[in-house]
Write a protein that holds these residues in place. Structure first.
Motif, PDB file in Angstrom:
ATOM      1  N   GLY A 117       8.659  -6.372   5.481  1.00 39.02           N
ATOM      2  CA  GLY A 117       9.105  -7.677   5.942  1.00 39.02           C
ATOM      3  C   GLY A 117       9.749  -8.530   4.867  1.00 39.02           C
ATOM      4  N   TYR A 118      10.151  -9.730   5.268  1.00 36.04           N
ATOM      5  CA  TYR A 118      10.792 -10.698   4.387  1.00 36.04           C
ATOM      6  C   TYR A 118       9.889 -11.042   3.201  1.00 36.04           C
ATOM      7  CZ  TYR A 118      12.150 -15.390   2.812  1.00 36.04           C
ATOM      8  OH  TYR A 118      12.476 -16.485   2.049  1.00 36.04           O
ATOM      9  N   SER A 119      10.465 -11.024   2.003  1.00 36.55           N
ATOM     10  CA  SER A 119       9.818 -11.365   0.725  1.00 36.55           C
ATOM     11  C   SER A 119       8.786 -10.326   0.273  1.00 36.55           C
ATOM     12  CB  SER A 119       9.164 -12.755   0.760  1.00 36.55           C
ATOM     13  OG  SER A 119       7.901 -12.742   1.379  1.00 36.55           O
ATOM     14  N   ALA A 120       8.635  -9.241   1.033  1.00 36.83           N
ATOM     15  CA  ALA A 120       7.657  -8.206   0.692  1.00 36.83           C
ATOM     16  C   ALA A 120       8.335  -7.064  -0.065  1.00 36.83           C
ATOM     17  CB  ALA A 120       6.965  -7.696   1.953  1.00 36.83           C
ATOM     18  N   THR A 121       7.613  -5.971  -0.223  1.00 34.51           N
ATOM     19  CA  THR A 121       8.110  -4.783  -0.930  1.00 34.51           C
ATOM     20  C   THR A 121       7.592  -3.540  -0.225  1.00 34.51           C
ATOM     21  OG1 THR A 121       6.182  -4.791  -2.401  1.00 34.51           O
ATOM     22  CG2 THR A 121       8.145  -5.973  -3.170  1.00 34.51           C
ATOM     23  N   THR A 122       7.873  -2.383  -0.798  1.00 36.71           N
ATOM     24  CA  THR A 122       7.386  -1.128  -0.222  1.00 36.71           C
ATOM     25  C   THR A 122       5.855  -1.094  -0.153  1.00 36.71           C
ATOM     26  OG1 THR A 122       7.475  -0.101  -2.421  1.00 36.71           O
ATOM     27  CG2 THR A 122       9.377   0.221  -0.978  1.00 36.71           C
ATOM     28  N   PHE A 123       5.205  -1.938  -0.935  1.00 33.68           N
ATOM     29  CA  PHE A 123       3.741  -2.025  -0.939  1.00 33.68           C
ATOM     30  C   PHE A 123       3.183  -2.201   0.474  1.00 33.68           C
ATOM     31  CE2 PHE A 123       0.013  -4.839  -0.823  1.00 33.68           C
ATOM     32  CZ  PHE A 123      -0.894  -4.105  -1.558  1.00 33.68           C
ATOM     33  N   GLU A 124       3.943  -2.859   1.338  1.00 35.48           N
ATOM     34  CA  GLU A 124       3.458  -3.180   2.674  1.00 35.48           C
ATOM     35  C   GLU A 124       3.088  -1.934   3.482  1.00 35.48           C
ATOM     36  OE1 GLU A 124       4.331  -7.122   4.554  1.00 35.48           O
ATOM     37  OE2 GLU A 124       5.887  -5.872   5.463  1.00 35.48           O
ATOM     38  N   TRP A 125       3.670  -0.782   3.115  1.00 33.74           N
ATOM     39  CA  TRP A 125       3.348   0.456   3.845  1.00 33.74           C
ATOM     40  C   TRP A 125       2.633   1.479   2.969  1.00 33.74           C
ATOM     41  CZ3 TRP A 125       2.965   0.367   8.753  1.00 33.74           C
ATOM     42  CH2 TRP A 125       3.777  -0.480   9.509  1.00 33.74           C
ATOM     43  N   ASP A 126       2.153   1.062   1.799  1.00 32.97           N
ATOM     44  CA  ASP A 126       1.425   1.979   0.928  1.00 32.97           C
ATOM     45  C   ASP A 126       0.165   2.525   1.590  1.00 32.97           C
ATOM     46  OD1 ASP A 126       3.211   1.875  -1.129  1.00 32.97           O
ATOM     47  OD2 ASP A 126       1.976   0.682  -2.487  1.00 32.97           O
ATOM     48  N   GLU A 127      -0.511   1.693   2.378  1.00 37.03           N
ATOM     49  CA  GLU A 127      -1.752   2.135   3.005  1.00 37.03           C
ATOM     50  C   GLU A 127      -1.490   3.188   4.083  1.00 37.03           C
ATOM     51  OE1 GLU A 127      -4.557  -1.490   3.610  1.00 37.03           O
ATOM     52  OE2 GLU A 127      -2.650  -2.234   2.791  1.00 37.03           O
ATOM     53  N   PHE A 128      -0.351   3.093   4.722  1.00 35.63           N
ATOM     54  CA  PHE A 128       0.016   4.123   5.700  1.00 35.63           C
ATOM     55  C   PHE A 128       0.259   5.449   4.980  1.00 35.63           C
ATOM     56  CE2 PHE A 128       3.433   5.845   8.726  1.00 35.63           C
ATOM     57  CZ  PHE A 128       2.479   6.434   9.553  1.00 35.63           C
ATOM     58  N   ARG A 129       0.954   5.374   3.849  1.00 38.92           N
ATOM     59  CA  ARG A 129       1.178   6.590   3.062  1.00 38.92           C
ATOM     60  C   ARG A 129      -0.157   7.193   2.602  1.00 38.92           C
ATOM     61  NH1 ARG A 129       5.150   9.215   0.434  1.00 38.92           N
ATOM     62  NH2 ARG A 129       6.711   7.627   0.904  1.00 38.92           N
ATOM     63  N   ALA A 130      -1.046   6.348   2.120  1.00 40.36           N
ATOM     64  CA  ALA A 130      -2.342   6.829   1.654  1.00 40.36           C
ATOM     65  C   ALA A 130      -3.143   7.446   2.806  1.00 40.36           C
ATOM     66  CB  ALA A 130      -3.127   5.686   1.011  1.00 40.36           C
ATOM     67  N   TRP A 131      -3.085   6.803   3.972  1.00 38.65           N
ATOM     68  CA  TRP A 131      -3.800   7.305   5.154  1.00 38.65           C
ATOM     69  C   TRP A 131      -3.256   8.664   5.580  1.00 38.65           C
ATOM     70  CZ3 TRP A 131      -2.034   8.460  10.092  1.00 38.65           C
ATOM     71  CH2 TRP A 131      -3.013   8.656  11.080  1.00 38.65           C
ATOM     72  N   ALA A 132      -1.943   8.828   5.493  1.00 33.62           N
ATOM     73  CA  ALA A 132      -1.303  10.077   5.926  1.00 33.62           C
ATOM     74  C   ALA A 132      -1.245  11.130   4.823  1.00 33.62           C
ATOM     75  CB  ALA A 132       0.116   9.784   6.428  1.00 33.62           C
ATOM     76  N   ASN A 133      -1.776  10.802   3.654  1.00 32.91           N
ATOM     77  CA  ASN A 133      -1.710  11.727   2.524  1.00 32.91           C
ATOM     78  C   ASN A 133      -2.343  13.072   2.877  1.00 32.91           C
ATOM     79  OD1 ASN A 133      -1.223  12.536  -0.180  1.00 32.91           O
ATOM     80  ND2 ASN A 133      -3.369  12.132  -0.681  1.00 32.91           N
ATOM     81  N   GLY A 134      -1.613  14.127   2.592  1.00 26.86           N
ATOM     82  CA  GLY A 134      -2.116  15.456   2.882  1.00 26.86           C
ATOM     83  C   GLY A 134      -1.558  16.048   4.170  1.00 26.86           C
ATOM     84  N   ARG A 135      -0.966  15.189   4.998  1.00 34.89           N
ATOM     85  CA  ARG A 135      -0.354  15.707   6.229  1.00 34.89           C
ATOM     86  C   ARG A 135       0.900  16.500   5.870  1.00 34.89           C
ATOM     87  NH1 ARG A 135      -2.284  12.896  11.149  1.00 34.89           N
ATOM     88  NH2 ARG A 135      -0.854  14.350  12.171  1.00 34.89           N
TER      89      ARG A 135
END
Length: 310
Positions: A68-86
Motif C-alpha cells: 500500500g501507500y507509503s509502505a514497502t515489500t515488508f507488508e507481504w513478508d509474513e505471507f512469504r514466511a507463511w508460504a516458505n517451503g511450498r
C-alpha cells in the motif's frame, strides 16, 4: 495562518504536519535504510530469480503481491514466511515506484509511477513465458489494480488467473484527505503516528504531493466503478475487508462489489473480516495482536493460495 491551518488539520486528521521532515538514520530513507528489494531484487521478484523458466516452472502459479501507500515489500513478508517451503507456487513482492527509497523520490512520484512497478513485473513474467499469474494487492494497490483492469491494460495481454484485494481503499476512512489539495502545499509533510520499528519499513512522513496523488487515483477509481468495471475473461476477484478500518472505509468493499463484475456478469466475491486492523494480514510490529488477528491472517493466506491453485 499556516500555523492555524496546521493546528486545525492536526485536530481533524489526528496527525502532525511540518514543512521539512526530521529524518533520522533509524528511519526509512535515513541514509542506510532502504527497502531490501532494491539491493537484492532476485530475493523478491520471480522475474529476477528465474528469468528463464523451464516449461514446468513456467506453468507454476505466480502471485504478484503489491503493498500500500507509503509502505514497502515488508507488508507481504509474513505471507512469504507463511508460504516458505511450498513448491507449488512462486511469490513476487513488488516495490511500488517511488516507495522504499528517498523522500525526494517519493515526493516526485505519481500514482502512475507506483503502478508502473506492478506492470513491469507482470510484463516481465509474461515475456519470460509464465502462464499462470495472479495479483494480490493491499490498500492502495487495490485501487491501482482496479484501475489497471478498467484501463484495458489486460486486453491484449495474458489474463490474470485471479485478483485478490486485502483492505482495498476506494473511500478513505479519514474524509479530510479531500482537503489535501487545498491546504497541502502550505503544509509540506504530514507526520504519522507509528512505532520506531515501523519507521524502518513505512515512511514516517507523507509528502503532501503524494497524498494528492492518492486522492487523484481514488477519484479515478470511484468514477470507474460508477461506470462499471468488467474483469477479463477467465479472471476472478475476491475482496477481503476488515469490518472496522481506520484507513479504508468498509464501504470501499461495497463499491467494488457493486461496480465490478466478471466477464459473464457474475458478482465478485467479498468477505468481511472481523478485524479492526488496516491490512490485517500484516501483524508484525503492531502494538497489540490478538489470537483472532492471527486466525484471520492464517485463514486469509490459506484462502489466497487455494484460489490461486484451483
Amino acid at each position: 495562518m499556516k500555523t492555524v491551518i496546521c493546528l486545525l488539520l492536526l485536530a481533524v486528521m489526528g496527525i502532525a504536519c511540518s514543512s521539512e521532515p526530521a529524518i533520522t538514520t533509524e528511519m526509512l530513507d535515513g541514509g542506510t535504510l532502504f527497502d531490501p528489494s532494491i539491493y537484492k531484487p532476485e530475493n523478491y521478484l520471480v522475474s529476477k530469480a528465474i528469468p528463464n523458466p523451464t516449461p514446468d516452472q513456467a506453468k507454476k502459479p505466480v502471485i504478484i503481491a503489491c503493498h500500500g501507500y507509503s509502505a514497502t515489500t515488508f507488508e507481504w513478508d509474513e505471507f512469504r514466511a507463511w508460504a516458505n517451503g511450498r513448491t507449488d507456487l512462486y511469490l513476487s513482492q513488488v516495490l511500488l515506484g517511488g516507495h522504499g527509497r528517498s523522500y525526494d523520490d517519493f515526493k516526485k512520484s505519481t500514482w502512475h509511477d507506483w503502478q508502473a512497478a506492478i506492470m513491469e513485473e507482470y510484463d516481465q513474467l509474461a515475456k519470460a513465458g509464465y502462464t499462470n499469474i495472479s495479483l494480490l494487492g493491499s490498500s492502495t494497490s487495490g485501487a491501482l489494480l482496479l484501475q489497471l483492469v478498467s484501463s484495458g491494460y489486460f486486453a491484449n495481454r495474458l489474463t490474470p488467473r485471479t485478483i485478490l484485494l486485502v483492505d482495498p481503499i476506494v473511500i478513505p476512512s479519514d474524509k479530510s484527505l479531500s482537503l489535501v489539495g487545498l491546504v497541502g502545499p502550505m503544509l509540506g509533510y504530514f507526520e504519522t503516528q507509528q512505532s520506531v520499528s515501523e519507521d524502518k519499513v513505512f515512511f514516517h512522513f507523507r509528502p503532501q504531493e503524494t497524498l494528492q496523488q492518492l486522492q487523484n487515483v481514488l477519484t479515478i477509481v470511484r468514477k470507474d466503478l460508477e461506470k462499471g468495471i468488467t474483469l477479463p475473461t477467465g479472471c476472478s476477484m475476491k475482496v477481503y475487508k476488515s469490518k472496522k478500518d481506520s484507513s479504508a472505509d468498509p464501504v470501499s468493499a461495497v463499491l467494488i462489489y457493486q461496480g465490478t463484475k466478471t466477464s459473464d456478469g457474475s458478482p465478485v466475491a467479498v468477505e468481511l473480516i472481523d478485524s479492526e486492523l488496516h491490512v490485517y494480514t500484516r501483524l508484525n510490529l503492531r502494538d497489540q495482536v490478538t489470537a483472532k488477528d492471527r486466525q484471520n491472517q492464517t485463514a486469509t493466506f490459506t484462502d489466497i493460495v487455494r484460489r490461486v491453485l484451483r
